[in-house]
Scaffold this active site. Sequence first.
Site, PDB file in Angstrom:
ATOM      1  N   GLU A 109       9.066  16.882  14.955  1.00 20.21           N
ATOM      2  CA  GLU A 109       9.547  16.811  13.565  1.00 20.21           C
ATOM      3  C   GLU A 109       8.819  17.629  12.540  1.00 20.21           C
ATOM      4  OE1 GLU A 109       8.253  13.251  11.253  1.00 20.21           O
ATOM      5  OE2 GLU A 109      10.486  12.991  10.557  1.00 20.21           O
ATOM      6  N   LYS A 167       1.021  -1.080  -0.100  1.00 20.69           N
ATOM      7  CA  LYS A 167       0.063  -0.046   0.211  1.00 20.69           C
ATOM      8  C   LYS A 167       0.908   1.248   0.023  1.00 20.69           C
ATOM      9  CE  LYS A 167      -2.163   2.908   1.883  1.00 20.69           C
ATOM     10  NZ  LYS A 167      -1.750   4.467   1.577  1.00 20.69           N
ATOM     11  N   CYS A 211      13.532  11.472   6.185  1.00 20.43           N
ATOM     12  CA  CYS A 211      13.589  11.237   7.705  1.00 20.43           C
ATOM     13  C   CYS A 211      14.937  11.489   8.493  1.00 20.43           C
ATOM     14  CB  CYS A 211      13.010   9.630   7.971  1.00 20.43           C
ATOM     15  SG  CYS A 211      14.228   8.462   7.186  1.00 20.43           S
ATOM     16  N   GLU A 263       9.864   2.017  10.618  1.00 17.69           N
ATOM     17  CA  GLU A 263      10.811   2.842  10.510  1.00 17.69           C
ATOM     18  C   GLU A 263      10.120   4.312  10.390  1.00 17.69           C
ATOM     19  OE1 GLU A 263      13.922   0.229   7.767  1.00 17.69           O
ATOM     20  OE2 GLU A 263      12.936   1.834   6.596  1.00 17.69           O
TER      21      GLU A 263
HETATM   22  P1  NAD Z   1       2.333   8.671   6.785  1.00 15.37           P
HETATM   23  O1  NAD Z   1       2.659   7.843   8.477  1.00 15.37           O
HETATM   24  O2  NAD Z   1       1.341   9.725   6.982  1.00 15.37           O
HETATM   25  O3  NAD Z   1       2.218   7.640   6.028  1.00 15.37           O
HETATM   26  C1  NAD Z   1       2.735   6.319   5.702  1.00 15.37           C
HETATM   27  C2  NAD Z   1       1.693   5.385   4.907  1.00 15.37           C
HETATM   28  O4  NAD Z   1       0.936   5.117   5.935  1.00 15.37           O
HETATM   29  C3  NAD Z   1       1.070   5.813   3.908  1.00 15.37           C
HETATM   30  O5  NAD Z   1       0.821   4.778   3.024  1.00 15.37           O
HETATM   31  C4  NAD Z   1      -0.529   6.271   4.365  1.00 15.37           C
HETATM   32  O6  NAD Z   1      -1.476   5.992   3.746  1.00 15.37           O
HETATM   33  C5  NAD Z   1      -0.595   5.070   5.518  1.00 15.37           C
HETATM   34  N1  NAD Z   1      -1.310   5.016   6.609  1.00 15.37           N
HETATM   35  C6  NAD Z   1      -1.714   6.227   7.215  1.00 15.37           C
HETATM   36  N2  NAD Z   1      -2.444   5.915   8.279  1.00 15.37           N
HETATM   37  C7  NAD Z   1      -2.715   4.555   8.209  1.00 15.37           C
HETATM   38  C8  NAD Z   1      -3.443   3.604   9.270  1.00 15.37           C
HETATM   39  N3  NAD Z   1      -4.074   4.084  10.176  1.00 15.37           N
HETATM   40  N4  NAD Z   1      -3.410   2.285   9.022  1.00 15.37           N
HETATM   41  C9  NAD Z   1      -2.554   1.920   7.785  1.00 15.37           C
HETATM   42  N5  NAD Z   1      -1.853   2.492   7.244  1.00 15.37           N
HETATM   43  C10 NAD Z   1      -1.761   4.108   7.094  1.00 15.37           C
HETATM   44  O7  NAD Z   1       3.881   9.127   6.573  1.00 15.37           O
HETATM   45  P2  NAD Z   1       4.090   9.941   5.475  1.00 15.37           P
HETATM   46  O8  NAD Z   1       3.479  11.478   5.716  1.00 15.37           O
HETATM   47  O9  NAD Z   1       3.618   9.363   4.037  1.00 15.37           O
HETATM   48  O10 NAD Z   1       5.714  10.011   5.378  1.00 15.37           O
HETATM   49  C11 NAD Z   1       6.505  11.009   6.170  1.00 15.37           C
HETATM   50  C12 NAD Z   1       6.800  10.427   7.590  1.00 15.37           C
HETATM   51  O11 NAD Z   1       7.530   9.133   7.521  1.00 15.37           O
HETATM   52  C13 NAD Z   1       7.854  11.245   8.361  1.00 15.37           C
HETATM   53  O12 NAD Z   1       7.353  11.189   9.596  1.00 15.37           O
HETATM   54  C14 NAD Z   1       9.069  10.693   8.031  1.00 15.37           C
HETATM   55  O13 NAD Z   1      10.134  11.133   9.077  1.00 15.37           O
HETATM   56  C15 NAD Z   1       8.663   9.355   8.075  1.00 15.37           C
HETATM   57  N6  NAD Z   1       9.636   8.490   7.569  1.00 15.37           N
HETATM   58  C16 NAD Z   1      10.540   7.531   8.322  1.00 15.37           C
HETATM   59  C17 NAD Z   1      11.564   6.812   7.708  1.00 15.37           C
HETATM   60  C18 NAD Z   1      12.323   6.009   8.453  1.00 15.37           C
HETATM   61  O14 NAD Z   1      13.139   5.374   7.594  1.00 15.37           O
HETATM   62  N7  NAD Z   1      12.632   6.125   9.836  1.00 15.37           N
HETATM   63  C19 NAD Z   1      11.886   6.925   6.172  1.00 15.37           C
HETATM   64  C20 NAD Z   1      10.952   7.613   5.412  1.00 15.37           C
HETATM   65  C21 NAD Z   1       9.685   8.622   6.193  1.00 15.37           C
HETATM   66  O1  6OD Z   2      18.355   4.285   2.899  1.00 17.13           O
HETATM   67  C1  6OD Z   2      17.426   3.539   3.180  1.00 17.13           C
HETATM   68  O2  6OD Z   2      17.462   2.184   3.188  1.00 17.13           O
HETATM   69  C2  6OD Z   2      16.418   4.183   4.045  1.00 17.13           C
HETATM   70  N1  6OD Z   2      15.448   3.324   4.578  1.00 17.13           N
HETATM   71  C3  6OD Z   2      16.166   5.412   4.094  1.00 17.13           C
HETATM   72  C4  6OD Z   2      15.228   6.141   4.833  1.00 17.13           C
HETATM   73  C5  6OD Z   2      14.899   7.514   4.540  1.00 17.13           C
HETATM   74  C6  6OD Z   2      14.026   8.415   4.985  1.00 17.13           C
HETATM   75  O3  6OD Z   2      13.402   9.270   4.716  1.00 17.13           O
END
Ligand code: NAD
Ligand code: 6OD
Length: 500
Positions: free
Chosen positions: A404, A193, A303, A269
């Site tokens: 954040e 998804k 992130c 993550e």
């Molecule tokens: P989000 O949590 O809003 O959405 C991520 C995914 O989850 C989307 O596909 C969304 O449709 C789905 N989703 C939302 N609510 C849900 C629920 N209740 N049940 C199931 N699925 C659900 O995140 P975003 O806005 O797409 O991405 C940005 C965030 O992601 C930032 O906080 C960023 O730090 C984090 N991020 C973390 C990493 C990492 O590796 N730690 C990497 C990339 C992004």
């Molecule tokens: O490099 C990767 O494997 C990874 N998971 C990066 C995450 C980036 C966050 O936005």
Amino acid sequence: MMLSKKQYLETVLTADQDTILKNYVAGEFITSDNLFDDINPVDGTLVAKVAEADHDLVNKAVQSAKSALKGEWGSIDVKKRCALLHAVADEIDRRFDDFVAAEVADTGKAYSQVKNIDIPRGAANFRIFADLIKTRPTQTFEMETPDGKGATSYVVNKPIGVVAVVSPWNLPLLLMTWKVAPALASGNTVVVKPSEETPSTATLLAEVMETVGIPIGVYNLVHGFGPGSAGEFLVGHKDVDCVTFTGETKTGTAIMKSAAEGLKPISFELGGKNAAIIFEDADFDAAVSGTVRSVFANCGQVCLCSERVYVQRPIFDKFVDALKEKAENIKIGKPEDGSDMGPLISAKHRVKVLSYFSLALEEGATLVTGGKIPSFGDERDNGSFIEPTIWTGLAEDARCVKEEIFGPVCHITPFDTEEDVVELANDTNYGLAAALWTTDANKADRVARQMEVGICWINDWFLRDLRTPFGGVKLSGIGREGGMHSLDFYSEPLTICNKR
Ligand code: NAD
Ligand code: 6OD
């Protein structure tokens, strides 16, 4: 290759996608009665309509993934499975321009980033996990028994089963394949998804899976939102065996509650509020260039980006001036104009980032640069652009230093001693990444070991060896993926104790 929206729809999506991005379930592209808009954040125009999967379609996707475990995929040998995953990587390379066009259409990212990071990493993810699974070691233990005959215990790694992959919009193909590739390499089937903001490359990947002959039901794709939509239906489905998620921390909490019902293993993550630490003995130019990258890359929507920058007092003013100058030279604009930085992902996300821009001033920040929506006088004014922004002067407990923001913004704080900066950097609920800049190797190692994070870079940022563990502590995640850590998460070990 630069494509107009019309060309994108006509040429990139080949498998009967017309203007609708479809779900891919049991080997078929399936539309739905509920269509939602995929918007280009460069100018607010429509990229495509997207077919939202309802409860029944998500169920069909999970059942298709479940059946595929018992079919050809379940009995295929590792060598053949790896060859197929290499074929996926090769096909991504072959359709490189299509993937670039699709990712750029959804996100408005700079071409340089999409061509050098997003799409190559999508292909690399398949290659690395295909190669790792072939050389995965097994464990064997000999034990003595009272009858003197002994026993041998050995561990067999089996697939977990149906893996739900829920991914975000910031690095769409990279982060989705970071999970799909090891899940498939370990013999599982997946239901993906992707973010509702970035449905295109996941759809192209379905075409790739079909082209290279991945058996039906192994890769399923459902489009939609989170709550009350495909995301929630998927993670709560009783026949999903584990959930791997990248996204916001608060979404992780919701998914964890849902996964708790079936005691499903989870790998999360999540968000970050990462520190960059610049010591006075750093290579100044390298530290400035590295920090420009770690703050503003992908419009600050990584992130791992540094939203908190700590600079040792003797070089504080010089560093702030240098970062300001670089930030003001970032070329913001359309990908096809060779810009360095595109827009934020959406108008909605810009409202959130702008709310922090106002809050920072209320909290007493000094605005060093940025803080506004840029004005272009053309169609970009309908997009979601925002200026690279730097603040100083906030208290360490200000919300803008604690929460954040996920935009092109940082706060810079001076520090005096090594002990002080370790405490400042760790004083956060998050724990994803840190970047240290110093020419003193001993100090670098000493400080790095004290960082409460999953990854700490010394004199670099976002340099990735895909074999290493990746993940976060505190609110930044649960578990580690990368290399063998991914293979372990996506496998179920079975111990066989053979008494002689
Ligand atoms: P989000 O949590 O809003 O959405 C991520 C995914 O989850 C989307 O596909 C969304 O449709 C789905 N989703 C939302 N609510 C849900 C629920 N209740 N049940 C199931 N699925 C659900 O995140 P975003 O806005 O797409 O991405 C940005 C965030 O992601 C930032 O906080 C960023 O730090 C984090 N991020 C973390 C990493 C990492 O590796 N730690 C990497 C990339 C992004
Ligand atoms: O490099 C990767 O494997 C990874 N998971 C990066 C995450 C980036 C966050 O936005």
